[in-house]
Design a protein around this motif. Sequence first.
Motif, PDB file in Angstrom:
ATOM      1  N   GLN A 121       7.606  -0.451  -4.292  1.00  0.00           N
ATOM      2  CA  GLN A 121       7.938   0.990  -4.853  1.00  0.00           C
ATOM      3  C   GLN A 121       8.030   0.831  -6.511  1.00  0.00           C
ATOM      4  O   GLN A 121       8.128  -0.337  -7.126  1.00  0.00           O
ATOM      5  CB  GLN A 121       9.236   1.381  -4.692  1.00  0.00           C
ATOM      6  CG  GLN A 121       9.264   2.021  -2.944  1.00  0.00           C
ATOM      7  CD  GLN A 121       8.035   2.839  -2.534  1.00  0.00           C
ATOM      8  OE1 GLN A 121       7.119   2.418  -1.965  1.00  0.00           O
ATOM      9  NE2 GLN A 121       8.208   4.213  -3.096  1.00  0.00           N
ATOM     10  N   ASN A 149      -1.535   2.664  -3.143  1.00  0.00           N
ATOM     11  CA  ASN A 149      -1.183   3.326  -2.185  1.00  0.00           C
ATOM     12  C   ASN A 149      -2.392   4.593  -1.562  1.00  0.00           C
ATOM     13  O   ASN A 149      -2.606   4.697  -0.829  1.00  0.00           O
ATOM     14  CB  ASN A 149       0.260   4.202  -1.960  1.00  0.00           C
ATOM     15  CG  ASN A 149       0.345   4.684  -3.523  1.00  0.00           C
ATOM     16  OD1 ASN A 149      -0.466   4.852  -4.285  1.00  0.00           O
ATOM     17  ND2 ASN A 149       1.631   5.325  -3.879  1.00  0.00           N
ATOM     18  N   ALA A 202       3.106   1.145  -4.548  1.00  0.00           N
ATOM     19  CA  ALA A 202       3.168   2.641  -4.799  1.00  0.00           C
ATOM     20  C   ALA A 202       3.119   2.787  -6.080  1.00  0.00           C
ATOM     21  O   ALA A 202       3.791   2.900  -6.929  1.00  0.00           O
ATOM     22  CB  ALA A 202       4.477   2.974  -4.274  1.00  0.00           C
ATOM     23  N   CYS A 262       6.242   8.935  -4.551  1.00  0.00           N
ATOM     24  CA  CYS A 262       5.968   7.488  -3.977  1.00  0.00           C
ATOM     25  C   CYS A 262       6.925   7.226  -3.065  1.00  0.00           C
ATOM     26  O   CYS A 262       6.342   6.652  -2.176  1.00  0.00           O
ATOM     27  CB  CYS A 262       6.145   6.567  -5.399  1.00  0.00           C
ATOM     28  SG  CYS A 262       5.507   7.094  -6.937  1.00  0.00           S
TER      29      CYS A 262
END
Lengths: 151, 1117
Positions: free
Chosen positions: B855, B822, B960, B873
């Motif tokens: 994630q 990210n 993430a 995140c």
Amino acid sequence: MTQFEPKIVAFLCNWCSYVAADAAGVARLVQRPNVRVIRVFCSGMVDPGYVLKAFASGADAVLIAGCHPGDCHYISGNIKAMRRSFLLHKLLTDLGVEKERFRLEWIAASEGPRYATVVNEMTEQIRKLGPFRPASGSKPERSELTCRKEG
Amino acid sequence: MKKVGVYICHCGTNIGGTVDCHRIAEELGQEVGEVVICRDYKYMCSEPGQKLIRDDIRELGLDHVVEASCSPKMHEPTFRNACSAAGMNPYLFEMVNIREHCSWVTEDPEAATQKAKHLIRAAIARVVHQTPLKGSTKSVNPTAMVVGGGIAGITAALKIANAGYKVYLVEKEEIIGGKMAQFDKTFPTLDCSGCILTPKTSEVGRHPNIEILTKSELLEVKGFVGNFTARVLQKPRYVSIEKCTGCGDCQKVCPVEISSPFELGMTTRHPISRPFPQAIPNTYSIWRAGMPPCQAACPAGVNVQGYMTLTGAGKYGEALALVRERMPFASVCGRICARPCEDACKRGQVDAPSAICYTKRFLGDYEKEQGIDWNPPRKDPREEKVAVVGAGPGGLSAAYFLALEGYQVTVFEKLPVLGGMLAVGIPDYRLSKEVLDAEIRMVTDLGVTVKTGTAFGRDVTFESLEQDGYKAVFLATGLHVSRGLNVEGEDLEGVTGGIEFLRKWALDGDVTVGSSVVVIGGGNVAVDVARTAVRLGAKKVELVCLESREQMPAWEREILEAVEEGVVIHNSWGPKRFLESNGHVSAVELKRCTSVFDESGAFNPSYDEAEVLELPCDSVLVAIGQSSERLLLDQLGLEIAPGGRISVDPDTLATSRPGVFAGGDGVLGPATFVQAVAHGRQAARSIHSYIEYGGLRPIEAKEKPVPPEISEAERRRTPPISRHQMPMLEPEVRKNSFAPVELGFSEEMAQKEGQRCIECGICCQCGECVRACGPQAIDLSERERVRELEVGAIVVATGIDIFDASRYQEYGYGRYPDVITNLQFERLCNASGPTQGKVLRPSDGTVPQNVVFVQCVGSRDRAKGYEYCSKVCCMITAKQLSIFKHHNPNGQPYVFYIDNRAGGKGYEEFLRRAIEEEGAQYIRGRVAKIYQEGGRLVVRGENSLVGAPVEVEADLVVLATGLTPQKDYTSVSRALNLATDKYGFFMELHPKLGPVETALTGIYVAGAAQGPKDIPESVAQGGAAAGEVLTLFSVGQVEIEPTVARLEERLCTGCRTCVELCAYSAISFDDSRKTASINDALCQGCGTCAAACPVAAIRVQHFTPDEIYAQIEGILA
């Protein structure tokens, strides 16, 4: 028959191991009630006489815990504690104190779980070993061991 | 009789729920004589609780107080203050921890009660021994140091500076701004990160109270609150912040491009650059990893990486000039050098070392072919005369560098030719006379006078040179005598020294060898002698040496070429005697050599006399070593080291006679050409210092070398490219002539070899930028330095690192270019990023349609990552998918998540918008695997809400990644003695009530260095830390605890055990009193001295043996 409950005196350094014991408490890590803590500034401050005094006063084991080597709040007090511990072990053996009854451990402030493990492990170990009974003849007399500091 | 008051706190049910406080209070009150009052109360720390103590002290006349409650780390100051307020000395108070150490960790209430009682009893026993103590005060140095220039550090620095105090802002990178400088937008407002950060950074940059130390790291901190001394290592920027105008001309000419860490490897940067246009400091700086191993291995310190890179860029002239800064003879060196650089070359760990030496040869030859002159400029002529004795590589190099410095140099040479061993020791097929003469001419063209046929000792002496006005002499007389064997028959006709043989051939062109030649020796000279003998028509050439094939000191390639030319090698044999026939040698008798070196590694051969071999021959050439002319050594009158070498100072090459310097083989023993050149340059510098400054200056600080092992990053940027082979004459052709064996590299080969350099020093110090810089802001000779900062308070705001996503191998990060982190996605969105703000796939630059966000990569995963939640995140992903939708309204974002955590002002609303308005598909579940199919990625996971596997096709996958402690957090924690948690985040004093304080008074922690945080929290902590610092500064003084060591002088025997032990040098030996003496200001109270004192003359106040003994007895009673 009630099981033997050893009495263990722990000298914890103020900066690492005492904080670890606090952290273990905050995390509610259950410990045997046998270890009783004396707070000192540094593991290097623990006079070998204190250890002898503890055995003379009825302790079944003694623990000294300090910061990991390199992390000492006082630069190298823990290393000095370690240097002393070798001779102290020898002296204790000569006095009839089994090796397991005296331990020097490095426990960092973040190592609450490790502190709890050491406490529980040591209690069980000493429980198995039984109460400390100084061999007759070599029994450290209170006056003998303490006259130096108190006199 | 002492009067002790004991107070037992229930702490609500925290203690009272397990420990029977009331019972203990009753029992102790009756059992212990000194206890006047023993109370239990629900909350002792509350105002009514404290009032109980105060009132009892006043009304009952208590002289000691014991409080049993939580950890003294928590409330010791509270209760000490309560005692003080009632007029009792606070050191007559003792606190017992029956919460963290007892009630919270003991299951059985009865056991907990008993333990608590013992602990309290011990405290009562101890407290009666405690004595009143009084601390002292010390003033606070109102200067702060903030470590870490991210948003937390910037906030703290600005607030402290705005209050009027000086701040040092210590930053590891070349700019301040931290991670926030890399972000594009911030959640939940979608503010441009740069737009809100850069006003702050520029305010820091121009603030008169803030001094920024970039590229700096904390080494060590000493002292105590209000009075710290910090040692900071400041690495060079190489570009002066004062002079640089930020024009960027330097960057345009830089030949090196390297993957950019700021852009997370998505584009390259030049070692000289500025990460983004608004960076602070807003000047360029150079990224140099250290001295590359090639240069470190070169005795002459030639900047190999620099000239290889320039050659790769086709800048041959600049490359050659760089060589000549330390090595005048590029063509010669390129032919005969021992090449320690190539042994060290890190590319050798990938495929084969860069062909450094041949490339250098090309540069020298190219200059001559093109008829150009690429020598460094000569300084203005000076009057002083310098004599150089010996025209070998050492002498000529000294002459070259002295001439460039402007000196009037005369070279005296005993032989009729110049070049020393280059001329009379190295055969033509390796180094032709034309090549050698051309490079010697380069030296003489600088105005160096040469006098051949002039022997030192015979034609000139130190005295005559002095009389003729020479200010200094450099002796580079070399080793021109073959060492003898000391065996029977050595003086027979037909037995010749190898050195003499080569010299005679070189000078007279008239030597004869028999048809059957034996060469004795295993070094390069022996091989040269053997190959020369082959060329002179010997039918059979046999080489005999003590060493095994592997041990032979001659270079492998030379040995191989000799064997190709027909030389036969007999290893592990030593000469026993020479046999004669009519006064002429007829054979050599050899004995078996069983080992060459003894156990200590010294040359000390042992033989098996029984095993012999006879080699019939008509010529023997002995090449087992070289020595100085004894006569010459005697005439010098200088200090001579064992082995007949001239003694010199290794740093300056100064001999025992002032103004006389010596170098080369005469000092080193048989050494290499490049070592001689190194000595020549070193001598030139020493002589310049001697003449210019009248004394010998210390040698400059050397640059630190880079690690010799190739790193992962270097390996990634080094695809294998095979090394170019040197074109050579065929063995059958070359064995009959003295024509050069090696034919040289073409321009293309040299350039390609230059491009094979992996740039392991990063900046190659080629000097292109220096030449391009208008304001002359660049100084490549800058070195790191250590600064000592005196500060009163320290804020640690060192921030976080990003989890290494490649640890999740199944996600393919590092393998698939379109799987990115990210933070990389932030750079893709950022207008100053690698794509100028367009969200494009890294693999093919197309606009992605399906973007999958994964994630918790590294967070909340005990197996592969960290156990904790990285906290930011979820919001980063909501923000990034919103930005993506703004870039590509038709695009479809997917999110694989575990839980959505959106605690924070406006966060939940923002997340809902991402889901509802941006149309992101949130799939609850972990991703199992990401793989490539066709041109697309397939993300396979599970939808745990419906309990079914799911596959999503993706053009781009964004991981993430979690936040982790800085990789080098231990260097900061060690320097400060600051505790960290098990992950490496710094520990605050209290998780709730002391979030920015630490266990060390005067040292504060702010931002994500303490644990994952978003920007608002980091800013709040920066401000909070500044508040703590300002409180300290505004009070202006600190109380020094009286818990220091005290000496009972009458007991001290003066054994000095304590003096040695004290880590703070607080104890000295008082010579007049013959006792130890303790300096209160330095003593930290650690007690090591007290524990070690054999007569118990030292005790630490408040931790005296009386007190501890009583506590031990109480605890065990």
